[in-house]
Design a protein around this motif. Structure first.
Motif, mmCIF file in Angstrom:
data_model
loop_
_atom_site.group_PDB
_atom_site.id
_atom_site.type_symbol
_atom_site.label_atom_id
_atom_site.label_comp_id
_atom_site.label_asym_id
_atom_site.label_seq_id
_atom_site.Cartn_x
_atom_site.Cartn_y
_atom_site.Cartn_z
ATOM 1 N N ASN A 72 31.001 37.208 48.001
ATOM 2 C CA ASN A 72 32.260 36.440 47.972
ATOM 3 C C ASN A 72 32.958 36.513 49.328
ATOM 4 N N MET A 74 34.074 38.851 51.041
ATOM 5 C CA MET A 74 35.133 39.834 51.281
ATOM 6 C C MET A 74 34.737 40.739 52.438
ATOM 7 N N VAL A 108 33.997 32.844 41.833
ATOM 8 C CA VAL A 108 33.372 34.168 41.845
ATOM 9 C C VAL A 108 34.466 35.226 41.763
ATOM 10 N N GLY A 109 34.552 35.904 40.640
ATOM 11 C CA GLY A 109 35.557 36.956 40.504
ATOM 12 C C GLY A 109 35.027 38.275 41.019
ATOM 13 N N MET A 110 35.953 39.215 41.276
ATOM 14 C CA MET A 110 35.485 40.527 41.713
ATOM 15 C C MET A 110 36.274 41.641 41.033
ATOM 16 N N PHE A 112 36.919 45.763 41.257
ATOM 17 C CA PHE A 112 36.766 46.786 42.283
ATOM 18 C C PHE A 112 36.583 48.175 41.677
ATOM 19 N N LYS A 114 38.359 50.953 42.080
ATOM 20 C CA LYS A 114 39.580 51.496 41.498
ATOM 21 C C LYS A 114 40.317 50.346 40.830
ATOM 22 N N PRO A 115 40.750 50.527 39.567
ATOM 23 C CA PRO A 115 41.483 49.420 38.933
ATOM 24 C C PRO A 115 42.675 49.035 39.807
ATOM 25 N N ASN A 116 42.825 47.739 40.061
ATOM 26 C CA ASN A 116 43.924 47.332 40.952
ATOM 27 C C ASN A 116 44.771 46.222 40.346
ATOM 28 N N PRO A 117 45.378 46.480 39.171
ATOM 29 C CA PRO A 117 46.283 45.451 38.639
ATOM 30 C C PRO A 117 47.495 45.297 39.560
ATOM 31 N N PHE A 118 48.111 44.124 39.506
ATOM 32 C CA PHE A 118 49.322 43.910 40.299
ATOM 33 C C PHE A 118 50.496 44.618 39.633
ATOM 34 N N ARG A 181 41.487 39.466 34.132
ATOM 35 C CA ARG A 181 42.098 38.681 35.204
ATOM 36 C C ARG A 181 41.042 37.809 35.886
ATOM 37 N N CYS A 182 39.841 38.369 36.051
ATOM 38 C CA CYS A 182 38.748 37.577 36.617
ATOM 39 C C CYS A 182 38.341 36.461 35.666
#
Lengths: 272, 290
Positions: A72, A74, A108-110, A112, A114-118, A181-182
């Motif tokens: 993707n 990144m 294309v979702g990703m 990660f 470590k969980p990274n919610p907003f 979220r993805c």
């Protein structure tokens, strides 16, 4: 050159032999990635097939995360990155100016490590993707949020607190929220970069179950350092070592009768 | 028990208590000084804190002197400083943190911005005099002083905003870019909501500094006694610290009381602004933590 060709043919043959009914989503040919002067990926040829789980295993520093992040793009956020070769996503070249990254990443979702919610509510987290892609309709957003949370097996746990902060969830729930979220952008592929390495065994199990259900709808490429996990959840496995692909095969084959002795040594825990 | 060890231990304990007293006295001294200041100003100024202080213009008779023009002037000044400095400051910080490529040049620029924060305010006054008053013919207007003050506090706002933006964890940026968000969407939806509290805190503290600054106004030739309210951004004006400075240097002892009353008004404004800053900071912290 001949070496690349050989390997291409080998993998090509392989695809024909075992998976000729599968459609490739990602095709990588002769991919090289350098960070400054360090050659992180060397002539990678790999195909990721539709609606399969492809696991990428290998010891630390073997380039497995770099490969996933190339898919993707990144990887380009790091400093001094140089990429050559050819990667196609559903038949379209993605590297360089061939495709805007925003377009690629909307398919294309990703997820990660470590969980990274907003720092927003659970609802806002899931609605983030559809919103940035222009969906404003409240009813539509509600439907997408519920649908995505249901697919991520999180709906029953959070339906009463959709508008509470996502930071109130446990680590495992947060990671499943990130998967939801993805899913909300209706991706073709979800890339997962060691998604369970920060989770406890129970949460890990839930995420693995989730992967098993969503693979009917999306293609998954997962990087994992956990070989048991790769053998449990994936259809195909690629073994990376020092920036090269040593072997790529159906997971059952790779784990039972690996062709390369290095694969055999790694999956039996002799190094890495 | 070993006698030698006992002596050594006692010595260490004595040293410890001496240090405790030293540190205690140091902080106590500060509190005493502030208490003296507040008492002195309070005792002199409270008597003059009446309605006429706010409704009268400056005067050469202490009993008639008021700070109407200065208060309105300061508020008008802030009406220029707040939008100008916040807009330019936050935009620069976003550019430096999110868009600019990190190389020698940006490092050089950032170092200079930090250094500018330590430049004496009178130097900014001279800059304002050269650029805004003379070259742009703004004279000693609200606009000229407002732009000068904006330049004075810009480095503080930029540095505070950069730090706020930098403190947003990278994994939130990754999450946003990973969903196909553009840089602008990531900035407005992810980075700003998480950092705006700290940015406001830094900005408000720098506005307090702009309110209290006198030196640049003196350099710009801002008058002290004026008998009218400013009519527009190009009108001349006076400001609270100028007014207080003028009262304080007058020979009649009654003016000292008026100056004290002025200081109380200025302090109340500053404390209110700082309270807002703390409120925003706490709100932002809560948002990031829960």
């Amino acid at each position: 050159m001949t070496l690349i060709k050989d390997r291409k043919e080998k993998i090509g043959l392989h695809v024909m032999k075992n998976e000729n009914w599968k459609k490739p989503v990602y095709e990588t040919n002769g991919l090289n990635v350098w960070y400054g002067t360090s050659h992180a990926l060397k002539n990678i040829d790999l195909t990721i097939n539709e609606k399969e789980v492809t696991a990428i295993i290998g010891p630390s520093g073997c380039g497995k995360s770099t490969y996933l992040k190339t898919l993707n793009r990144m990887v380009e956020t790091a400093r001094d990155v140089h990429i050559s070769g050819n990667v196609t996503f559903m038949g379209n070249a993605i590297l360089g100016k061939a495709m805007p990254v925003e377009l690629l990443r909307s398919k294309v979702g990703m997820v990660f490590q470590k969980p990274n919610p907003f720092p927003k509510s659970i609802y806002e987290n899931v609605a983030f993707g559809p919103r940035i892609h222009g969906i404003r309709n409240k009813v539509m957003l509600d439907v997408i949020v519920e649908d995505s949370l249901r697919k991520a097996a999180l709906w029953d746990e959070v339906k009463d607190r959709l508008h509470k902060s996502a930071y109130g969830l446990s680590g495992g729930q947060q990671q499943r929220l990130c998967i939801a979220r993805c899913l909300a952008i209706d991706p073709e592929v979800i890339l997962m970069d060691e998604p369970t390495s920060a989770l406890d065994p129970v949460s890990t199990h839930k995420v693995e179950e989730l992967i098993a259900t969503i693979k009917n709808d999306v293609t998954i490429a997962i990087v994992t350092h956990n070989m048991q996990q790769a053998s449990r959840i994936s259809d195909r496995t690629a073994f990376f070592l020092n920036g090269e692909i040593v072997e790529c095969d159906r997971t059952s084959t790779l784990f039972s009768t690996p062709e390369d002795s290095r694969t055999n040594d790694y999956i039996n825990g002799r190094f890495g | 028990m070993d006698n030698n060890l006992l002596i050594k231990t006692n010595r260490r304990i004595v040293k410890d208590s001496i240090m405790k007293w030293l540190f205690g006295t140091a902080s106590f001294l500060l509190i005493v000084l502030i208490a003296f200041l507040f008492y002195g100003i309070g005792a002199d100024g409270v008597g003059r804190l009446n309605l006429s202080l706010f409704t009268n213009f400056g005067s050469r008779f202490p009993e008639q002197a008021g700070l109407k023009a200065a208060l309105v002037g300061t508020l008008s000044l802030m009406a220029v400083v707040i939008p100008v400095s916040m807009f330019i400051g936050i935009c620069s910080a976003i550019y430096l943190e999110e868009y600019a490529v990190k190389n020698k040049w940006t490092a050089f620029i950032e170092m200079n911005i930090s250094n500018l924060a330590g430049v004496p305010s009178v130097v900014f006054g001279l800059l304002g005099l050269t650029v805004f008053s003379r070259a742009l013919f703004l004279g000693n207007s609200i606009l000229a002083a407002g732009l000068t003050m904006s330049v004075l506090i810009l480095p503080i706002i930029i540095v505070a905003s950069q730090e706020a933006i930098r403190s947003v964890p990278d994994n939130l940026r990754e999450a946003s870019y990973g969903m196909g968000a553009t840089k602008w969407q990531t900035i407005t939806q992810v980075i700003m909501p998480s950092s705006i509290g700290s940015i406001l805190t830094g900005s408000i503290l720098s506005f307090s500094r702009a309110i209290g600054e006198t030196a640049p106004l003196i350099v710009l030739g801002i008058p002290v006694i004026i008998q009218f309210l400013p009519t527009g951004p190009l009108s001349t004006f006076t400001a609270l610290p100028m007014q207080i400075y003028d009262w304080a240097k007058r020979p009649q002892p009654e003016f000292a009381d008026v100056a004290s009353a002025g200081i109380i008004v200025l302090l109340v404004i500053l404390v209110t602004m700082n309270a807002f800053a703390i409120y925003f900071r706490n709100k932002a912290m809560k948002k990031l933590q829960n």
